[in-house]
Design an enzyme around this catalytic site. Sequence first.
Site, mmCIF file in Angstrom:
data_model
loop_
_atom_site.group_PDB
_atom_site.id
_atom_site.type_symbol
_atom_site.label_atom_id
_atom_site.label_comp_id
_atom_site.label_asym_id
_atom_site.label_seq_id
_atom_site.Cartn_x
_atom_site.Cartn_y
_atom_site.Cartn_z
ATOM 1 N N ASN A 23 0.766 -1.161 -0.017
ATOM 2 C CA ASN A 23 -0.078 0.174 -0.063
ATOM 3 C C ASN A 23 0.922 1.278 -0.074
ATOM 4 O O ASN A 23 1.365 1.576 0.986
ATOM 5 C CB ASN A 23 -1.093 0.027 1.400
ATOM 6 N N LYS A 25 0.042 4.299 -0.622
ATOM 7 C CA LYS A 25 -0.755 5.483 0.065
ATOM 8 C C LYS A 25 -0.150 6.498 -1.123
ATOM 9 O O LYS A 25 -0.231 6.260 -2.216
ATOM 10 C CB LYS A 25 -0.063 5.749 1.168
ATOM 11 N N HIS A 110 -9.831 1.495 4.060
ATOM 12 C CA HIS A 110 -9.034 1.676 4.904
ATOM 13 C C HIS A 110 -8.969 2.898 6.143
ATOM 14 O O HIS A 110 -9.909 3.361 5.733
ATOM 15 C CB HIS A 110 -7.691 2.169 4.260
ATOM 16 N N GLU A 112 -7.521 5.131 7.022
ATOM 17 C CA GLU A 112 -7.075 6.585 6.642
ATOM 18 C C GLU A 112 -8.161 7.039 5.769
ATOM 19 O O GLU A 112 -8.374 8.368 5.607
ATOM 20 C CB GLU A 112 -5.643 6.539 5.813
ATOM 21 N N GLU A 180 -6.239 -4.492 10.257
ATOM 22 C CA GLU A 180 -5.429 -3.309 10.493
ATOM 23 C C GLU A 180 -5.837 -2.613 11.573
ATOM 24 O O GLU A 180 -6.391 -1.549 11.663
ATOM 25 C CB GLU A 180 -5.206 -2.480 9.159
ATOM 26 N N GLY A 186 2.062 2.541 10.909
ATOM 27 C CA GLY A 186 2.966 3.580 10.741
ATOM 28 C C GLY A 186 3.913 3.758 11.806
ATOM 29 O O GLY A 186 4.447 4.661 12.166
ATOM 30 N N SER A 228 2.593 -1.797 10.479
ATOM 31 C CA SER A 228 3.839 -1.911 10.791
ATOM 32 C C SER A 228 4.567 -3.268 10.801
ATOM 33 O O SER A 228 5.336 -3.837 11.580
ATOM 34 C CB SER A 228 4.284 -1.485 12.317
HETATM 35 P P1 PGA Z 1 2.105 0.664 7.736
HETATM 36 O O1 PGA Z 1 0.804 0.881 7.077
HETATM 37 O O2 PGA Z 1 2.850 -0.723 7.390
HETATM 38 O O3 PGA Z 1 3.093 1.861 7.587
HETATM 39 O O4 PGA Z 1 1.898 0.528 9.283
HETATM 40 C C1 PGA Z 1 -0.059 -0.097 6.667
HETATM 41 C C2 PGA Z 1 -1.306 0.428 6.100
HETATM 42 O O5 PGA Z 1 -1.818 1.546 6.521
HETATM 43 O O6 PGA Z 1 -2.016 -0.203 5.419
#
Ligand code: PGA
Length: 271
Positions: A23, A25, A110, A112, A180, A186, A228
Amino acid sequence: MGVFYDMLQYPVMEKGKKIVIANWKMNPQTFSAAKRLFLGIKKKAVTLRNTDTVIAPPFVFLSSLSKLYSSRRMALSGQDVFWEKKGSFTGEVSTSQLKESGADYVIVGHSERRALGETNDMVHRKVKAVIKEGLTAIVCIGESEHDSHGAYLKFLREQLESALVKIKAGNLKNIIIAYEPLWAIGKTNDEAITPEKLHETILFIRRVLIEMYNKDIAFNTRIIYGGSVERGNAHALLIQGTAQGFLVGHASLDALEFGDILDIANQVIEH
Ligand code: PGA
């Protein structure tokens, strides 16, 4: 945890290939950087027999990236989609436009996107539209706090049930559940979920799927983990955590680190 005890009699499903989704982003900032990263990942991805690699770049790079590979071991994904087929929806992208641009998968719900106002109902509409188009939906669910009283389980149940309401059992093969937890996104791998907690939560998700469908569906639906994931925790999250793959954010922007995660997923022996 007692609540999971009855689930432990069921076999842990590790059959089939792993799926690891990058991903990206809102990265990288230019097509040339996206191409470099894509080709760096491709070098590893096309060699792996037991792992499918999916790249979810920003929409604007999909079509050009789709011309850079032919291997069945790789695929592209949208990071979001709109539920209507066409019309006056400024800024939105439809399932058929994504398909036309080379995507076989779409990330839906997601955290976000949810933080920007996406509701459970909107997630559900998107899931329906993705399935109707013959694409695979990567449905994200996750709590913001993993409390010790189990309130997070109620929250996860609600997200899962509302995303899948009225979705027929036959369509679950086109759905991947991505667990997630927001508190683990993050960060670095030492702040991510522990494999034990992940295993418990995956069992809980399967239990909800048994209630909604049946045991067969529950144990054949792919459940992956995101939050993460790095090279340092990938192995334990697959083995003890029983994830069937990953949704990787920041570590997917580094072709070498992401390649290591792909290698680790590929080496997990199935039983
Ligand atoms: P991350 O993000 O691996 O940076 O924690 C995962 C995600 O939001 O899909």
